[in-house]
Design an enzyme around this catalytic site. Structure first.
Site, PDB file in Angstrom:
ATOM      1  N   ASP A 107      12.544 -29.735  14.435  1.00 61.39           N
ATOM      2  CA  ASP A 107      12.508 -28.524  15.124  1.00 61.39           C
ATOM      3  C   ASP A 107      13.605 -28.941  16.337  1.00 61.39           C
ATOM      4  O   ASP A 107      13.786 -29.875  16.925  1.00 61.39           O
ATOM      5  CB  ASP A 107      11.209 -28.659  16.028  1.00 61.39           C
ATOM      6  CG  ASP A 107      10.269 -27.473  15.441  1.00 61.39           C
ATOM      7  OD1 ASP A 107      10.446 -26.479  16.017  1.00 61.39           O
ATOM      8  OD2 ASP A 107       9.564 -27.570  14.674  1.00 61.39           O
ATOM      9  N   ASP A 214      13.536 -23.132  17.034  1.00 59.51           N
ATOM     10  CA  ASP A 214      12.482 -22.528  17.939  1.00 59.51           C
ATOM     11  C   ASP A 214      12.872 -21.383  18.850  1.00 59.51           C
ATOM     12  O   ASP A 214      14.018 -21.269  19.282  1.00 59.51           O
ATOM     13  CB  ASP A 214      11.822 -23.636  18.630  1.00 59.51           C
ATOM     14  CG  ASP A 214      10.568 -23.273  19.428  1.00 59.51           C
ATOM     15  OD1 ASP A 214       9.507 -22.868  18.703  1.00 59.51           O
ATOM     16  OD2 ASP A 214      10.744 -23.237  20.794  1.00 59.51           O
ATOM     17  N   GLU A 278      13.095 -18.935  14.100  1.00 56.36           N
ATOM     18  CA  GLU A 278      11.807 -18.134  14.633  1.00 56.36           C
ATOM     19  C   GLU A 278      12.309 -17.178  15.368  1.00 56.36           C
ATOM     20  O   GLU A 278      12.479 -17.071  16.657  1.00 56.36           O
ATOM     21  CB  GLU A 278      11.021 -19.443  15.491  1.00 56.36           C
ATOM     22  CG  GLU A 278       9.621 -18.561  15.978  1.00 56.36           C
ATOM     23  CD  GLU A 278       8.880 -19.325  17.027  1.00 56.36           C
ATOM     24  OE1 GLU A 278       7.707 -19.366  16.983  1.00 56.36           O
ATOM     25  OE2 GLU A 278       9.378 -20.283  17.790  1.00 56.36           O
ATOM     26  N   HIS A 356       1.678 -23.669  12.340  1.00 52.78           N
ATOM     27  CA  HIS A 356       1.131 -24.312  13.449  1.00 52.78           C
ATOM     28  C   HIS A 356       0.774 -23.234  14.383  1.00 52.78           C
ATOM     29  O   HIS A 356       0.034 -23.684  15.464  1.00 52.78           O
ATOM     30  CB  HIS A 356       2.073 -25.161  13.900  1.00 52.78           C
ATOM     31  CG  HIS A 356       3.345 -24.844  14.628  1.00 52.78           C
ATOM     32  ND1 HIS A 356       4.370 -24.275  13.897  1.00 52.78           N
ATOM     33  CD2 HIS A 356       3.552 -24.805  16.041  1.00 52.78           C
ATOM     34  CE1 HIS A 356       5.112 -23.769  14.574  1.00 52.78           C
ATOM     35  NE2 HIS A 356       4.818 -24.131  15.959  1.00 52.78           N
ATOM     36  N   ASP A 357       1.048 -22.226  14.490  1.00 54.65           N
ATOM     37  CA  ASP A 357       0.778 -21.138  15.592  1.00 54.65           C
ATOM     38  C   ASP A 357      -0.331 -20.061  15.081  1.00 54.65           C
ATOM     39  O   ASP A 357      -0.313 -19.165  15.833  1.00 54.65           O
ATOM     40  CB  ASP A 357       2.188 -20.495  15.884  1.00 54.65           C
ATOM     41  CG  ASP A 357       2.692 -21.203  16.795  1.00 54.65           C
ATOM     42  OD1 ASP A 357       2.469 -22.185  17.502  1.00 54.65           O
ATOM     43  OD2 ASP A 357       4.176 -20.983  17.000  1.00 54.65           O
TER      44      ASP A 357
END
Length: 585
Positions: A107, A214, A278, A356-357
């Site tokens: 990340d 991210d 993202e 993961h969100d």
């Protein structure tokens, strides 16, 4: 454009055909019994990961961090959070992935740091510190009564405002997320250079193969900091994404990152390193294409979140977890939009329905009832495996993990976003401004909270699902004895076995499944999702039943059944939660 054309044929690259597997380190495997997953635990499971048939491991943040936002609040880009291990452990993981013909990406979290990062500590130490301008500092405003007010009325992603008062220097600092996550000022060139060195080159020099980037479209803000219009009269803070998302210099910044850093590196086997951004709050395909067009030299691909936002309110708004019922045609329109937007272009797209969100896809999009959860998991796997683009899987998805039980109390939800939205709901109910908000937000959290995807990985039927011999940082799912990897590895009819079959088929038929053009059929049908994929003279038909009742199967004359998610197929109908791929040659 002809549906049989292949605009991407001459631009095949390794990451388009790859399948990525995301690991959330806190919840994957604990090797030492302290309740936290760790890098040595991941190393133990490399044979398992490789056996899936995936090509790339994406490791979510393992950097040094106070863990207010589970590692997305980084205090040192060049070190590892001690419970996860060391830099040497990550180097060992890089080697282990490469030895098993898998790549590893990390990340890249550079919209903000932790307030414990040395950069921010220096920035807040004095208005005259050289790093003061590495973050956004602004003086207070005052109302007509002399009361101190933040510089803007912007609402944070995590509820509340985006400005926190610093008593020491008597100014506010900006944070789009938690107050412990101050935003970096990308307008400052010296700050950008430090980001490139510390967060990127440090790890690229150690052999990683790219980054998941991210919050990639939030680096450029409108630095005149205007107030947002009042769209929520019940709140003093207002949604303001138009002022901090896709800002005026965003493409300049990403081009520079690519030119100065990413373009200088190769993967372990000599191929271009990969980036996947993202990209939230960018609903216009033309806007997305600007980020992923090969000629723009910015990002290779991005995540567009319409699928995972089904049922949610807009991010950064008070109603994110105020669940809204949706119908299957909405999902179809989303898939069609992001399957077709790259056709005839030099861009690329991604395919995913978990990360993961978000809550688990079986619980959100199908049924996690005992009699349906396995069928639902296979059906969803097939529905997405046949779509064009790079496929991303999330840990536990391959064994059909589901949301936490609804009987669990809200105290089991550990995520800062969940906690903040719940506190806000309690406050608004207490004030009498929104009397039903608690029950609505609780329902939304039960379906969509980020916590569901962060439950410990269910490895076997031993205590805590084999995740840890100690007390896990987050409670293990009650059903780990029924849903776990060890049991499924022994079962040729399991969800895990089905995912492995799909991964092989996707590679065997990558021309039509990975690169084919997309054609949606029967868009208004509320029960079945049917689409065709075309590649030159080859066609695949994908038919998926999203209900608990049999549904008519579209005509499949002159086609061969490639795979069904149900071992017992019927000639002219789809079984409940069955998916099929038929193909002609």
């Amino acid at each position: 454009m002809s549906p049989h054309a292949d605009p991407l044929l001459h631009r095949r690259v390794w990451w388009k055909e790859a399948t990525f597997y995301q690991i959330y380190p806190a919840s994957f495997k604990d090797s030492n019994g302290d309740g936290w997953g760790d890098i040595p635990g991941i190393l133990e499971k490399i044979p398992y990961i490789a056996s899936l048939g995936v090509d790339v491991v994406w490791l979510s943040p393992m950097f040094d961090s106070p863990q207010v936002d589970m590692g997305y609040d980084i205090s040192n880009y060049e070190d590892v959070y001690a419970p996860y291990g060391t830099v040497e452990h990550v180097e060992n993981l890089i080697e282990a992935c490469h030895a098993n013909d898998m790549k590893l990406i990390l990340d890249l979290v550079v919209n903000h740091t932790s307030d414990q990062h040395v950069w921010f500590k220096k920035s807040r130490s004095s208005k005259d510190d050289p790093k003061r301008d590495w973050y956004f500092w602004r003086p207070a405003r005052y109302d007509e009564h002399g009361n101190r007010m933040p510089p803007t009325n912007w609402r944070s992603y995590f509820a509340g405002g985006t400005w926190t008062w610093d008593e020491h220097t008597q100014e506010y600092y900006l944070h789009l997320y938690d107050k412990s996550q101050p935003d970096l000022n990308w307008e400052n060139e010296e700050c950008r250079r430090a980001i490139y060195d510390s967060a990127m080159r440090f790890w690229l020099d150690r052999g990683i193969d790219g980054f998941r980037v991210d919050t990639v479209n939030k680096y450029s803000k409108h630095v005149d900091f205007p107030d947002a219009p009042i769209t929520d009269p019940t709140n003093v803070v207002q949604p303001a994404a138009q002022f901090w998302c896709n800002g005026p210099r965003i493409h300049d910044f990403i081009k520079e990152m690519n030119a100065d850093v990413l373009s200088k590196y190769k993967t372990y086997d000599g191929l271009p390193v990969v980036t996947v951004g993202e990209l939230s709050l960018t609903p216009d395909p033309e806007g997305v294409l600007h980020f992923v067009s090969a000629r723009e030299k910015e990002l290779d691909m991005v995540f567009q979140f319409d699928i995972t936002h089904l049922g949610q309110g807009p991010p950064g708004c008070g109603d994110k977890y105020d669940f809204a019922e949706w119908k299957l045609p909405e999902m179809k329109r989303i898939v069609e939009k992001w399957q077709t937007f790259v056709e005839g272009t030099d861009g690329w797209t991604t395919v995913f329905n978990e990360n993961h969100d978000n809550g688990r896809s079986v619980s959100r999009f199908a049924s996690d009832a005992p009699e349906w959860r396995e069928k639902s998991a296979k059906m969803l796997a097939l529905c997405f495996a046949a779509q064009t683009g790079t496929w991303f899987l999330y840990q536990g998805q391959e064994i059909g993990m589901i949301n936490a039980p609804k009987e669990w109390g809200v105290e089991e939800y550990k995520d800062v976003e969940s906690q903040n939205h719940w506190k806000e709901a309690v406050q608004l109910v207490g004030e009498g401004t929104d009397p039903t908000r608690k029950e609505r937000i609780l329902h939304g959290l039960q379906l969509m909270a980020r916590d569901h995807s962060r439950l410990p990985m269910q490895w076997n039927s031993s205590e805590n699902g084999g995740f840890s011999t100690g007390k896990p940082w987050m409670r293990a799912h009650d059903l780990y004895t029924e849903i776990n990897a060890e049991a499924q590895e022994k079962d040729t009819g399991s969800v895990l076995a089905f995912y492995k079959r799909l991964l092989r088929l996707r590679q065997d038929h990558k021309d039509v499944l990975v690169y084919g053009s997309f054609e949606l059929l029967d868009p208004e049908n509320v029960s079945t999702f049917v689409y065709r994929k075309h590649y030159q003279e080859k066609t695949a038909l994908v038919a998926v039943n999203f209900t608990t009742a049999p549904q008519p199967l579209p005509p499949t004359e002159d086609m061969k059944l490639l795979i069904s998610s149900n071992s017992k197929t019927m000639p002219n109908s789809l079984q409940p939660y069955e998916g099929r791929i038929c193909i002609n040659y």
